[in-house]
Design a protein around this motif. Structure first.
Motif, mmCIF file in Angstrom:
data_model
loop_
_atom_site.group_PDB
_atom_site.id
_atom_site.type_symbol
_atom_site.label_atom_id
_atom_site.label_comp_id
_atom_site.label_asym_id
_atom_site.label_seq_id
_atom_site.Cartn_x
_atom_site.Cartn_y
_atom_site.Cartn_z
ATOM 1 N N ALA A 11 2.855 16.874 14.538
ATOM 2 C CA ALA A 11 3.577 15.610 14.392
ATOM 3 C C ALA A 11 4.847 15.627 15.236
ATOM 4 O O ALA A 11 5.165 14.656 15.931
ATOM 5 N N ILE A 12 5.562 16.742 15.200
ATOM 6 C CA ILE A 12 6.825 16.817 15.951
ATOM 7 C C ILE A 12 6.554 16.749 17.447
ATOM 8 O O ILE A 12 7.219 16.015 18.185
ATOM 9 N N LEU A 72 12.629 10.037 11.619
ATOM 10 C CA LEU A 72 11.414 9.390 11.110
ATOM 11 C C LEU A 72 10.503 10.405 10.429
ATOM 12 O O LEU A 72 9.964 10.166 9.356
ATOM 13 N N ILE A 73 10.348 11.566 11.081
ATOM 14 C CA ILE A 73 9.520 12.611 10.470
ATOM 15 C C ILE A 73 10.102 12.984 9.113
ATOM 16 O O ILE A 73 9.370 13.155 8.121
ATOM 17 N N PHE A 105 4.680 0.496 16.384
ATOM 18 C CA PHE A 105 5.436 1.444 15.559
ATOM 19 C C PHE A 105 4.719 1.740 14.254
ATOM 20 O O PHE A 105 4.590 2.894 13.837
ATOM 21 N N PHE A 106 4.226 0.671 13.617
ATOM 22 C CA PHE A 106 3.575 0.857 12.322
ATOM 23 C C PHE A 106 2.349 1.744 12.477
ATOM 24 O O PHE A 106 2.079 2.602 11.652
ATOM 25 N N ILE A 136 -7.096 0.548 4.959
ATOM 26 C CA ILE A 136 -7.158 1.723 4.093
ATOM 27 C C ILE A 136 -8.193 1.532 2.987
ATOM 28 O O ILE A 136 -8.943 2.454 2.661
ATOM 29 N N ILE A 154 9.277 10.293 6.609
ATOM 30 C CA ILE A 154 7.880 10.347 6.184
ATOM 31 C C ILE A 154 7.691 11.509 5.201
ATOM 32 O O ILE A 154 7.004 11.385 4.194
ATOM 33 N N VAL A 192 0.836 -1.207 0.000
ATOM 34 C CA VAL A 192 0.000 0.000 0.000
ATOM 35 C C VAL A 192 0.868 1.253 0.000
ATOM 36 O O VAL A 192 0.513 2.271 -0.575
ATOM 37 N N PHE A 193 1.988 1.196 0.698
ATOM 38 C CA PHE A 193 2.839 2.380 0.794
ATOM 39 C C PHE A 193 4.110 2.236 -0.016
ATOM 40 O O PHE A 193 5.053 2.986 0.182
ATOM 41 N N VAL A 250 13.502 9.763 16.194
ATOM 42 C CA VAL A 250 12.131 10.094 15.785
ATOM 43 C C VAL A 250 12.102 11.320 14.878
ATOM 44 O O VAL A 250 11.241 11.426 14.001
ATOM 45 N N PHE A 251 13.072 12.220 15.057
ATOM 46 C CA PHE A 251 13.113 13.362 14.137
ATOM 47 C C PHE A 251 13.466 12.896 12.734
ATOM 48 O O PHE A 251 12.955 13.401 11.742
ATOM 49 N N ILE A 255 1.146 9.576 12.317
ATOM 50 C CA ILE A 255 1.993 10.767 12.216
ATOM 51 C C ILE A 255 1.997 11.269 10.776
ATOM 52 O O ILE A 255 1.919 12.471 10.514
ATOM 53 N N LYS A 256 2.039 10.338 9.846
ATOM 54 C CA LYS A 256 1.977 10.772 8.449
ATOM 55 C C LYS A 256 0.630 11.451 8.182
ATOM 56 O O LYS A 256 0.567 12.453 7.474
ATOM 57 N N TRP A 286 3.652 5.489 13.022
ATOM 58 C CA TRP A 286 4.137 6.287 11.881
ATOM 59 C C TRP A 286 3.004 6.631 10.942
ATOM 60 O O TRP A 286 2.990 7.696 10.341
ATOM 61 N N MET A 287 2.013 5.750 10.844
ATOM 62 C CA MET A 287 0.909 6.055 9.941
ATOM 63 C C MET A 287 0.097 7.245 10.424
ATOM 64 O O MET A 287 -0.238 8.125 9.631
ATOM 65 N N PHE A 290 -6.493 7.532 3.804
ATOM 66 C CA PHE A 290 -5.282 7.114 4.502
ATOM 67 C C PHE A 290 -5.401 7.378 5.997
ATOM 68 O O PHE A 290 -5.092 6.524 6.822
ATOM 69 N N ILE A 297 6.239 11.374 1.486
ATOM 70 C CA ILE A 297 5.120 12.174 0.981
ATOM 71 C C ILE A 297 5.534 12.878 -0.310
ATOM 72 O O ILE A 297 4.770 12.956 -1.274
ATOM 73 N N VAL A 353 5.758 13.167 18.449
ATOM 74 C CA VAL A 353 6.874 12.222 18.574
ATOM 75 C C VAL A 353 7.737 12.538 19.786
ATOM 76 O O VAL A 353 8.249 11.629 20.443
ATOM 77 N N LEU A 388 12.057 2.885 5.277
ATOM 78 C CA LEU A 388 11.377 2.381 6.466
ATOM 79 C C LEU A 388 12.081 1.149 7.010
ATOM 80 O O LEU A 388 12.206 0.970 8.220
ATOM 81 N N MET A 432 0.803 14.874 9.204
ATOM 82 C CA MET A 432 1.599 15.672 8.273
ATOM 83 C C MET A 432 0.818 15.940 6.987
ATOM 84 O O MET A 432 0.948 17.008 6.393
ATOM 85 N N ASP A 433 0.007 14.963 6.580
ATOM 86 C CA ASP A 433 -0.843 15.179 5.409
ATOM 87 C C ASP A 433 -1.775 16.360 5.622
ATOM 88 O O ASP A 433 -2.095 17.089 4.696
#
Lengths: 507, 482
Positions: free
Chosen positions: B412-413, A182-183, B393-394, B476, A186, A75-76, A179-180, B400-401, B397-398, B324, A190, B416, A138, B404-405
């Motif tokens: 988001a920051i 990670l952002i 974790f999965f 999804i 992501i 999916v991703f 974690v930063f 968090i994304k 992150w989703m 999403f 995107i 975390v 990832l 961000m979307d």
């Protein structure tokens, strides 16, 4: 080139130790001898299986080799994508090498929960190889973070008196840094719709985005490597960790920070790296000089080596980031290549040397149960063989020509001359400072009169310890006298990287 | 109403019937043979799962089917959530049986009440009109009030139940008030009609916005997000662990479905309004939940505050209002239900005869006493902290994304950073288990089915992470029509 075996090689190197860890946990419960034997067999087999990474490595291409690519989370667009180039292959070989060595070196010193200890190290080995070979963002992050779990447990279970403080500090520091990242990852996903690191290398990004991404990566890798001022977890973790933990931490885990700069920061955000190189260079120089002085003042041998590690890793970041000013000064990337190669050589060499030094302290600690310098003195009188190795390793640590410690530092200093005289001057101070703290340690611990009763009764190293230290001594001398095989592996990848990073990606 | 419509709600009817059957059968059972009740309840779940999964109402191109004048909806999101409700409840029953036996509370009421809770959860998941939403919500709430006070000997249970009841009633009142305003503005009860009416009214109708505020309060209370979280720690602590196990997992699945249906299907055009409210609540929950959890010494309270922060993360996923984002949130609640079940399952396992293992210190030296269960708890804790490769974790992150979307990088920051702070208290549990010496050397005995369920639960927490592709895709794709 890509035989049938080579298509799976990296997967085998990752999963054999990880599955082996489960086997060790199960089969080794209540049977320590079994656990140790099995761990040795597994790490040994992994090492042997990994040798094609050296012998079958094609030094004429910068492309990824031994690649394996299959969809994972479709999916991703997340892939199980592995591969090595001239940067990762040497580090994987280093990991394989230490994978065997830590098992042998912990043979006697670990008495409690032996199966869990051995399993933790096998797990770490597999995960670290995963970090070095992952080409999917990832996947990289998962290995990068998962690696913390076994190390957290190793320091916490088998560590010294302040182990809980040290290990939680270690975990949270690294976790916060990553974690930063990670952002950032992501964000890249995107922007690009993919997690492919190599595709990210080509992704055009605005300067502002690059700057933010650069800071995100810096947060993760500066903590890992570690750079001043986020280095404070390292002395604590090193001091409290059992010998094997310190060895892996110093020899491999710190290199992941340097590797991260090479794989992520430089190629993904070249413009930001060029614009912010002053930041990294100044922090590196502070690490080299200031931390060098800090090392001089240590009472605890492990702390001294830990600080010396930070100073030495300063050379890695310096070597990587002077490339930009060299290019600005000369308009030519070939001069910068020396710095990047030097950084890589320094990483591999420091892996051997710091691993050797921590093993050396481990040998003494197993006998006297103290790491304080004042408890020793005149060890050479009772442990002549040990003294021989210790002096060699400490000389290598101070950058004696003929040892691998010299090669990397020399290359970095040489190339930083082209950037700025003062960079080279300050970096060159390490030859004095490194010699000062290393040799002073030699004087206080190895030479002189026998300090006390305990030292008087010391037994010299046994065959097992001699094997471990001897192997490392050979490696250190080998790469000191003939670094060519390593440089050959690097050359093409370094040129490729430099060609890439001097081109602007700003849209 | 015809037979086909009835058939759509077959899983609900089945659960309702079995809840009644169990209530009746219990009258004829002697004390020793009460195990039959447990078997019957498990059987109910298995068949409910089978009936739900048949899914033959879906034909090509049809994503959802409604029944009962549009009040009830079957779609793949609902089915997935229901199936995970059954799995979760199955795990809960297995853990709870051991606890209830130990504490002399092994009575059929637990099973009947929890099946009614399940029924409420299922109705809420499938609710497509205001009436059905309220019906499902109250069915859950009333059953849970009774369950919290289930231990008649304990003084804390009834106290917690009273607190929950008073606050819960107020929240229901708020929700009803909001619903009445929405009804007043749109003139309809069905979510589809409401959405259509809002399309005509426009998104700035003041009555609608007022209604929305109260609705959001009701939803927030069900999730237990700040500032409507006060009841969570007290109820978690006061209720018997077997009940805490239930309220920490099942209703969250329903709360997600309710949030999606109400906010997106019904009030989707008011997105710009509810997004802001959810933002504030998500931020506060993540901050307050994580900070307060650090200070706890009681594991039930610690997990309660951790729930609050997790629900904050779930809200992050709802923010962008995209397929999403909803998929991410749905994945998060499912994962959270599994993690929370395993964590409370461990608490149950450590409870010695008659004494609940409530303190964090009860976990001391677990690795020495039983390395296998210690490893499972460690997996759960790392997963909750969001450390890969665990499933937590999965999920993180989703969402968090998703934030961000929605253009909320700062959120988001912040999220975390607080997730890292949160990692501290999960690590502390691991510290007790691995780095400390045991105070209590007694061997840990758990029945075979208990151990098997816990193992399965642990495997799911790793496995759904490493092999997360299909579940994420299902989540999804459930929102593909958005």
């Amino acid at each position: 080139m890509n035989g049938i075996m080579n298509g799976f090689l990296l997967s085998i190197l990752i999963w054999l130790p990880i599955l082996g860890a489960i086997a060790v946990i199960v089969a080794g419960a209540q049977r320590p001898a079994m656990a140790k034997g099995l761990a040795l067999v597994i790490s040994g087999a992994t090492f042997v299986l990994g040798l094609p990474l050296f012998f079958a490595f094609d030094t004429t291409t910068a492309a990824m080799q031994f690649t394996e690519q299959r969809p994972w989370i479709e999916v991703f667009n997340i892939q199980y994508y592995l591969g090595v180039d001239g940067f990762s292959a040497p580090l994987i070989l280093l990991t394989l090498f230490f994978g065997v060595l830590v098992v042998i070196s912990s043979w006697r010193s670990i008495q409690k929960n032996v199966n869990q200890y051995m399993a933790a190290f096998l797990l770490m080995e597999g995960l670290m190889i995963g970090v070095f070979s992952a080409l999917d963002g990832l996947l990289f992050y998962i290995f990068f973070e998962a690696m913390l779990i076994p190390m957290f447990l190793v320091i916490g279970i088998w560590g010294g008196p302040r182990r809980v403080y040290a290990t939680i500090k270690f975990f949270l520091y690294t976790f916060l840094g990553s974690v930063f990242m990670l952002i950032g990852l992501i964000y890249l996903y995107i922007q690009s719709g993919s997690w492919d690191i190599l595709a990210w290398h080509e992704l055009p990004l605005s300067f502002v985005a690059q700057k933010w991404l650069f800071m995100g990566f810096l947060a993760a890798f500066a903590v890992k490597i570690p750079m001043f001022p986020v280095h404070t977890w390292l002395p604590d973790a090193h001091v409290e960790a059992p010998t094997g933990g310190s060895v892996i931490l110093a020899a491999i885990m710190l290199k992941i920070g340097g590797y991260g700069f090479i794989r992520f920061s430089l190629p993904i955000t070249p413009d930001a790296s060029a614009a912010l190189d002053w930041l990294v260079i100044s922090l590196s120089l502070i690490a080299i000089v200031y931390i060098g002085f800090v090392a001089l003042a240590q009472q605890d041998m492990k702390k001294l080596i830990a600080y010396s590690s930070i100073a030495h890793m300063g050379f890695v970041t310096l070597g990587l980031f002077v490339a930009f000013s060299i290019y600005r000064n000369t308009g030519d990337v070939s001069g910068a290549a020396l710095g990047v190669e030097g950084a890589m050589v320094q990483m591999v060499s420091h892996g051997f040397i710091s691993g050797a030094l921590f093993l050396m302290v481990g040998v003494l600690y197993d006998r006297v149960h103290s790491r304080m310098i004042k408890d020793y003195g005149g060890v050479a009188n009772t442990m002549p063989w040990f003294a021989f190795f210790a002096v060699l390793f400490l000389m290598a640590n101070s950058g004696l020509p003929g040892t691998s410690g010299f090669v990397g530092e020399f290359m970095v200093i040489l190339s930083s001359f082209q950037a700025n005289f003062w960079f080279a001057f300050l970096a060159g101070l390490t030859l004095i400072l490194g010699a000062a703290y290393s040799l002073w340690l030699v004087k206080r611990v190895i030479f002189g009169a026998v300090a006390n009763h305990e030292v008087e009764n010391l037994q010299d190293i046994n065959a097992r310890e001699a094997l471990v230290l001897g192997t490392l001594a050979v490696a250190i001398l080998f790469f000191g006298l003939w670094p060519q095989p390593l440089v050959d592996m690097l050359q093409v990848s370094v040129d490729h990287l430099l060609q890439h990073i001097v081109q602007s990606k700003v849209i | 109403m015809n037979g086909a419509q009835m058939l759509l709600a077959a899983p609900e009817f089945w659960v309702l019937a079995m809840a009644c059957v169990i209530m009746l059968v219990d009258l004829f059972l002697s004390e020793e043979r009460r195990g039959i009740i447990h078997m019957l309840a498990m059987l109910t779940l298995v068949f409910a799962g089978i009936i739900t999964l048949r899914g033959d109402y879906l034909t090509a191109g049809v994503h959802s089917v409604t029944a009962f004048n549009g009040g009830f909806i079957r779609d793949s999101m609902g089915d997935v959530l229901k199936v995970f409700s059954f799995i979760t409840l199955g795990l809960i029953y297995t853990y709870a049986k051991f606890y209830l036996r130990n504490f002399n509370m092994f009575r059929a009421d637990f099973y009947t009440l929890s099946l009614f809770t399940l029924l409420g959860v299922m109705l809420l998941i499938s609710a497509n009109s205001l009436i059905m939403i309220y019906l499902g919500l109250e069915l859950i709430s009333l059953s849970v009030y009774a369950l919290v006070a289930f231990n008649r000997e304990s003084s804390r249970g009834p106290e917690a139940a009273m607190k929950y009841f008073v606050l819960g009633s107020m929240a229901s009142g708020m929700l009803l008030y909001g619903m009445s305003m929405i009804y007043g503005a749109t003139g309809s009860l069905g979510l589809v009609d409401i959405a259509a009416a809002i399309g005509v009214l426009g998104e700035h109708d003041i009555l609608l916005i007022f209604g929305l505020v109260f609705v959001v309060v009701g939803i927030a209370f069900k999730f237990g997000v700040v500032p409507f979280h006060m009841w969570i720690p007290d109820v978690y602590e006061g209720a018997p662990v077997a009940v805490t196990l239930l309220i920490s997992s099942l209703p969250k699945l329903a709360a997600f479905a309710m949030a999606f249906r109400f906010l997106q299907s019904g009030l989707g055009d008011l997105h710009m309004h509810w997004q802001g409210m959810l933002q504030v609540m998500a931020l506060l929950s993540i901050i307050v939940g994580n900070l307060a959890a650090i200070m706890q010494t009681n594991i039930k309270r610690m997990l309660a505050y951790s729930t609050i922060s997790h629900m904050g993360f779930v809200l992050l996923g709802l923010l962008p209002g995209t397929a999403f984002g909803f998929g991410a949130s749905m994945y998060y609640v499912i994962v959270y239900a599994l993690m929370s079940t395993a964590a409370f399952g461990m608490v149950i396992m450590l409870s010695a005869r008659g004494i609940e293992a409530e303190q964090l210190e009860d976990f001391k030296g677990l690795n020495q006493r039983n390395p296998f269960y210690a490893a499972i708890m460690a997996i759960v804790m790392f997963s909750m902290a969001g450390v890969p490769p665990m499933v937590g974790f999965f999920a993180k992150w989703m969402v968090i994304k998703a934030a961000m979307d929605a253009g909320l990088l700062w959120l988001a920051i912040t999220a975390v950073i607080f997730a890292v702070m949160g990692a501290f208290y999960y690590l502390r549990v691991i510290k007790y288990m691995y780095f400390d010496e045991p105070e209590n050397e007694a061997a840990i005995v758990a029945p075979v089915d208990f151990g098997a369920a816990l193992t399965l639960n642990g495997i799911m927490i790793i496995g759904l992470g490493i092999f997360s592709g299909s579940l994420i895709a299902i989540c999804i794709n459930s929102f593909a029509t958005l």
